[in-house]
Design a protein around this motif. Structure first.
Motif, PDB file in Angstrom:
ATOM      1  N   ASP A 162      -3.054  14.626   1.016  1.00 13.80           N
ATOM      2  CA  ASP A 162      -2.867  15.760   0.116  1.00 13.80           C
ATOM      3  C   ASP A 162      -2.768  15.220  -1.305  1.00 13.80           C
ATOM      4  OD1 ASP A 162      -2.576  18.253  -0.838  1.00 13.80           O
ATOM      5  OD2 ASP A 162      -0.625  18.658   0.056  1.00 13.80           O
ATOM      6  N   GLY A 163      -2.888  16.134  -2.263  1.00 14.08           N
ATOM      7  CA  GLY A 163      -2.793  15.720  -3.659  1.00 14.08           C
ATOM      8  C   GLY A 163      -1.421  15.154  -3.979  1.00 14.08           C
ATOM      9  N   SER A 164      -1.402  14.035  -4.673  1.00 19.60           N
ATOM     10  CA  SER A 164      -0.153  13.410  -5.079  1.00 19.60           C
ATOM     11  C   SER A 164      -0.459  12.392  -6.164  1.00 19.60           C
ATOM     12  CB  SER A 164       0.540  12.747  -3.882  1.00 19.60           C
ATOM     13  OG  SER A 164       1.822  12.301  -4.243  1.00 19.60           O
ATOM     14  N   THR A 165       0.574  11.676  -6.578  1.00 17.75           N
ATOM     15  CA  THR A 165       0.405  10.662  -7.617  1.00 17.75           C
ATOM     16  C   THR A 165       0.637   9.282  -7.031  1.00 17.75           C
ATOM     17  OG1 THR A 165       1.113  12.150  -9.385  1.00 17.75           O
ATOM     18  CG2 THR A 165       1.252   9.790  -9.832  1.00 17.75           C
ATOM     19  N   VAL A 166      -0.257   8.369  -7.330  1.00 11.74           N
ATOM     20  CA  VAL A 166      -0.129   6.978  -6.909  1.00 11.74           C
ATOM     21  C   VAL A 166       0.220   6.135  -8.128  1.00 11.74           C
ATOM     22  CG1 VAL A 166      -1.292   4.999  -5.881  1.00 11.74           C
ATOM     23  CG2 VAL A 166      -1.818   7.310  -5.079  1.00 11.74           C
ATOM     24  N   ASN A 167       1.332   5.460  -8.056  1.00 15.53           N
ATOM     25  CA  ASN A 167       1.737   4.558  -9.135  1.00 15.53           C
ATOM     26  C   ASN A 167       1.209   3.161  -8.851  1.00 15.53           C
ATOM     27  OD1 ASN A 167       3.308   6.508 -10.606  1.00 15.53           O
ATOM     28  ND2 ASN A 167       4.853   6.335  -9.002  1.00 15.53           N
ATOM     29  N   SER A 190      -7.185  11.537 -12.617  1.00 19.21           N
ATOM     30  CA  SER A 190      -7.260  12.122 -11.276  1.00 19.21           C
ATOM     31  C   SER A 190      -8.646  11.934 -10.679  1.00 19.21           C
ATOM     32  CB  SER A 190      -6.926  13.614 -11.329  1.00 19.21           C
ATOM     33  OG  SER A 190      -5.589  13.815 -11.769  1.00 19.21           O
ATOM     34  N   VAL A 191      -8.678  11.773  -9.347  1.00 18.03           N
ATOM     35  CA  VAL A 191      -9.924  11.574  -8.622  1.00 18.03           C
ATOM     36  C   VAL A 191      -9.904  12.470  -7.385  1.00 18.03           C
ATOM     37  CG1 VAL A 191     -11.386   9.922  -7.405  1.00 18.03           C
ATOM     38  CG2 VAL A 191     -10.115   9.207  -9.436  1.00 18.03           C
ATOM     39  N   ASP A 228      -5.048  19.530   5.716  1.00 18.45           N
ATOM     40  CA  ASP A 228      -6.147  18.571   5.678  1.00 18.45           C
ATOM     41  C   ASP A 228      -7.157  18.842   4.569  1.00 18.45           C
ATOM     42  OD1 ASP A 228      -6.173  18.473   9.277  1.00 18.45           O
ATOM     43  OD2 ASP A 228      -5.104  17.204   7.834  1.00 18.45           O
ATOM     44  N   ASN A 229      -6.785  19.659   3.603  1.00 16.97           N
ATOM     45  CA  ASN A 229      -7.726  19.987   2.538  1.00 16.97           C
ATOM     46  C   ASN A 229      -7.966  18.783   1.625  1.00 16.97           C
ATOM     47  OD1 ASN A 229      -7.953  22.616   3.452  1.00 16.97           O
ATOM     48  ND2 ASN A 229      -6.214  23.320   2.210  1.00 16.97           N
ATOM     49  N   ASP A 230      -9.108  18.852   0.890  1.00 15.36           N
ATOM     50  CA  ASP A 230      -9.365  17.812  -0.116  1.00 15.36           C
ATOM     51  C   ASP A 230      -8.224  17.772  -1.120  1.00 15.36           C
ATOM     52  OD1 ASP A 230     -11.670  17.421   1.194  1.00 15.36           O
ATOM     53  OD2 ASP A 230     -12.991  18.286  -0.343  1.00 15.36           O
ATOM     54  N   ALA A 231      -8.044  16.644  -1.745  1.00 18.22           N
ATOM     55  CA  ALA A 231      -6.917  16.496  -2.680  1.00 18.22           C
ATOM     56  C   ALA A 231      -7.373  15.833  -3.965  1.00 18.22           C
ATOM     57  CB  ALA A 231      -5.811  15.671  -2.042  1.00 18.22           C
ATOM     58  N   ASN A 232      -6.802  16.285  -5.069  1.00 20.03           N
ATOM     59  CA  ASN A 232      -6.950  15.569  -6.331  1.00 20.03           C
ATOM     60  C   ASN A 232      -5.862  14.507  -6.370  1.00 20.03           C
ATOM     61  OD1 ASN A 232      -9.134  16.600  -7.758  1.00 20.03           O
ATOM     62  ND2 ASN A 232      -7.995  18.457  -8.259  1.00 20.03           N
ATOM     63  N   VAL A 233      -6.237  13.235  -6.303  1.00 23.17           N
ATOM     64  CA  VAL A 233      -5.265  12.145  -6.349  1.00 23.17           C
ATOM     65  C   VAL A 233      -5.138  11.675  -7.797  1.00 23.17           C
ATOM     66  CG1 VAL A 233      -4.680   9.847  -5.527  1.00 23.17           C
ATOM     67  CG2 VAL A 233      -5.877  11.455  -4.028  1.00 23.17           C
ATOM     68  N   SER A 287       0.836  -1.195   0.000  1.00 22.73           N
ATOM     69  CA  SER A 287       0.000   0.000   0.000  1.00 22.73           C
ATOM     70  C   SER A 287       0.870   1.244   0.000  1.00 22.73           C
ATOM     71  CB  SER A 287      -0.919   0.000   1.228  1.00 22.73           C
ATOM     72  OG  SER A 287      -0.153   0.105   2.407  1.00 22.73           O
ATOM     73  N   ASP A 288       0.367   2.313  -0.592  1.00 24.52           N
ATOM     74  CA  ASP A 288       1.083   3.575  -0.679  1.00 24.52           C
ATOM     75  C   ASP A 288       0.471   4.592   0.263  1.00 24.52           C
ATOM     76  OD1 ASP A 288       1.370   3.153  -4.228  1.00 24.52           O
ATOM     77  OD2 ASP A 288       2.843   2.708  -2.668  1.00 24.52           O
ATOM     78  N   VAL A 289       1.322   5.456   0.889  1.00 24.58           N
ATOM     79  CA  VAL A 289       0.860   6.532   1.750  1.00 24.58           C
ATOM     80  C   VAL A 289       1.182   7.856   1.091  1.00 24.58           C
ATOM     81  CG1 VAL A 289       1.086   7.648   3.993  1.00 24.58           C
ATOM     82  CG2 VAL A 289       1.209   5.155   3.833  1.00 24.58           C
ATOM     83  N   LEU A 290       0.169   8.761   1.000  1.00 18.54           N
ATOM     84  CA  LEU A 290       0.375  10.076   0.407  1.00 18.54           C
ATOM     85  C   LEU A 290       0.606  11.096   1.514  1.00 18.54           C
ATOM     86  CD1 LEU A 290      -2.434  10.036  -2.279  1.00 18.54           C
ATOM     87  CD2 LEU A 290      -0.092   9.227  -2.447  1.00 18.54           C
ATOM     88  N   LEU A 291       1.764  11.747   1.511  1.00 19.48           N
ATOM     89  CA  LEU A 291       2.085  12.750   2.515  1.00 19.48           C
ATOM     90  C   LEU A 291       1.385  14.053   2.191  1.00 19.48           C
ATOM     91  CD1 LEU A 291       5.898  12.041   2.902  1.00 19.48           C
ATOM     92  CD2 LEU A 291       4.008  11.132   4.263  1.00 19.48           C
ATOM     93  N   ALA A 292       1.048  14.879   3.231  1.00 23.47           N
ATOM     94  CA  ALA A 292       0.310  16.114   3.006  1.00 23.47           C
ATOM     95  C   ALA A 292       0.803  17.225   3.922  1.00 23.47           C
ATOM     96  CB  ALA A 292      -1.178  15.889   3.251  1.00 23.47           C
TER      97      ALA A 292
END
Length: 544
Positions: free
Chosen positions: A134-139, A83-84, A34-39, A26-31
């Protein structure tokens, strides 16, 4: 991480264990807040092996961490990157990729359904946990949900159909990675051209993709070539993300076979030809017994209700020792068309024809003068002997198409006069050889008056008499490509276009360069007037 197919090789009785690629973590997205994020999700399915001409489609569904509640229902994307919008938190994501809805119904990723009419069942999946802050990219690395079974021929199969029957899973759960709901299926594959394989280099006939789990077996994999007897291959190993190669001979032995709609009479003439020790030729009519041929025979009835006549042998020299010592086939009824099929190597050693040596074998004049012959056996040999096919089909005036000639290195006089006087021949074989031999194409198509396009001649260096009278008398010839840059060998182009193209309204000659044109145009026997620049209806093209 690449998702490459592992391989089994299976010789109808042998299974080899293969290992799967591991699952992703599993991947963890750092932020920063606490705002909504475009993943943004970036999906990769490496080593995609497919003949599909359409793009891959991608389907995603997102659940909460417990996999109980749907956060984003099944959504389809045409790109592997999308993006979601997600609130911060933990999620479980399901991913599916295939080649279109005509292959799979992916409206529910917990129950993906394989279509009965699937053309390409190649498919990939992944399940991945993420934490959004936070918004980031998941591979995301996608793994195959399917196994591939490839049928590979170790001998020769003539063009036709291959029908396979097997059990397949109909459903796939992306969350669990489990395929289920087994049913039987039968598929028929068209083989538009002959297949030439060997034990060392099997040739692919067809392949299928099947939804699969961890290692399991297809207990009864049924294969039927054309209308021949069905074969059953037991315990074929399959595993998701694995290939299984099924190597073997799927057809019966392709004896040289003569077919006629009505009764014909077969004969074979021996001109000073003698068999070696323990060698012979044999024939059989219909389902009859094999009869040895020890010398000239005639009036062997076949065709119509009597059935085909098959010919086989164990003769390391083929049917000729030289152009003065050979066997020749003939038929009594000059008005009844005859088709000949099969593999010429079955006359050398029918019991192991795919692996037999052709280094000493020749078939000089074997069908010469058979004016009713409309089709030839296949000639798959790449190792040729001197004079091997000399005058083999000369005078076969009903022949319209020549067999494939795959050899890249030739032997002295190997194709000399091979199709001479085949006045109905409209399609010449491709001639890929770049290493020529003395007299190799000598008179090969002489007087083929229906031939309009010469095969390209790619060799850069010519040898003594290699193209001597090659197209002489081909009165309809309108296109010739000769790419040699060294034409200094004795007689290499002597009369090769003599009386060629005289009835063609337009002619195109393609040469390597202007220098070669200047060299050959200075010699009338190398380039006659009607093929020269400035001649009415003639165009000369230079590659350089």
């Amino acid at each position: 991480m690449k998702s490459s197919f592992f391989k089994y090789t299976y010789f109808f009785v042998l299974a080899v264990v293969a290992m799967l690629t591991s699952c992703s973590e599993s991947d963890v997205l750092l932020a920063e807040d606490d705002n909504d994020a475009n993943v943004t999700f970036s999906l990769t399915a490496d080593d995609v092996e497919t003949r599909a001409t359409v793009d891959m489609r991608y389907v995603m569904a997102i659940y909460d961490e417990t996999e109980t509640n749907v956060v984003v229902a099944e959504t389809e994307f045409t790109s592997s990157t999308f993006s979601v919008r997600l609130d911060p938190g933990k999620y479980t994501c399901l991913f599916w990729a295939d080649f279109g809805s005509e292959n799979y119904d992916a409206t529910n990723l917990n129950d993906v359904k394989l279509s009965d009419d699937a053309i390409n069942a190649e498919a990939f999946f992944a399940k991945q946990g993420i934490t959004v802050t936070d918004g980031s990219t998941v591979n995301v690395s996608l793994h195959r949900a399917v196994a591939q079974v490839i049928l590979r021929e170790t001998a020769t199969l003539l063009k036709g159909t291959m029908t396979v029957g097997y059990n397949k899973y109909q459903n796939f759960n992306v969350s669990t990675g489990i395929a289920s709901n087994e049913s039987s299926v039968t598929k028929t594959f068209n083989m538009p051209s002959d297949v030439f394989g060997s034990a060392a280099e099997p040739a692919e006939v067809c392949s299928i993709f099947l939804l699969a789990n961890s290692e399991e077996y297809l207990t009864d994999f049924k294969v039927k070539y054309n209308d021949e007897k069905e074969k059953t291959i037991s315990n074929v190993p399959i595993q998701a993300n694995c290939k299984t190669n099924l190597n073997g001979n799927y057809g019966n032995i392709p004896y040289v076979t003569f077919s006629s709609a009505s009764e014909q009479k077969f004969g074979m003439f021996f001109l000073d030809y003698r068999f070696g020790t323990d060698e012979s030729l044999e024939y059989a009519v219909g389902d009859g017994e094999w009869t040895k041929i020890t010398n000239t025979i005639r009036d062997i009835a076949f065709g119509g209700t009597l059935g085909d006549l098959r010919l086989r042998g164990k003769c390391h020299t083929g049917t000729a020792i030289s152009y003065t010592q050979y066997c020749q086939v003939f038929f009594s009824n000059a008005n009844m068309p005859i088709e000949c099929t099969g593999d010429i190597r079955t006359l050398i050693d029918y019991s192991d024809y795919a692996n037999t040596s052709t280094a000493d074998a020749a078939f000089c004049g074997l069908f010469a003068g058979c004016g009713t012959l409309t089709r030839t056996p296949v000639l798959p040999s790449t190792t040729l002997s001197s004079e091997c096919y000399m005058y083999m089909f000369a005078g076969c005036t009903s022949l319209t198409q020549a067999p494939v000639l795959p050899a890249n290195t030739l032997a002295d006089s190997c194709y000399l006069g091979m199709f001479a006087d085949c006045t109905s021949l409209t399609q010449a074989p491709r001639l890929p050889a770049t290493t020529l031999a003395e007299g190799c194409y000598y008179q090969m198509f002489a007087n083929c008056t229906s031939l309009t396009q010469a095969p390209e001649l790619p060799a850069s260096e010519l040898v003594r008499y290699c193209y001597y009278e090659m197209f002489s008398g081909c009165t309809s010839l309108s296109s010739v490509t000769m790419l040699a840059t060294n034409v200094g060998a004795e007689g290499c182009l002597e009369d090769w276009l003599k009386n060629a193209g005289t009835e063609a309204s337009m002619r195109t000659l393609t040469l390597a360069n202007q220098e070669i044109y200047n060299t050959i145009s200075a010699n009338q026997s190398y380039l006659p007037d009607n093929w020269k620049q400035g001649a009415t209806g003639t165009t000369v093209i230079f590659k350089e």
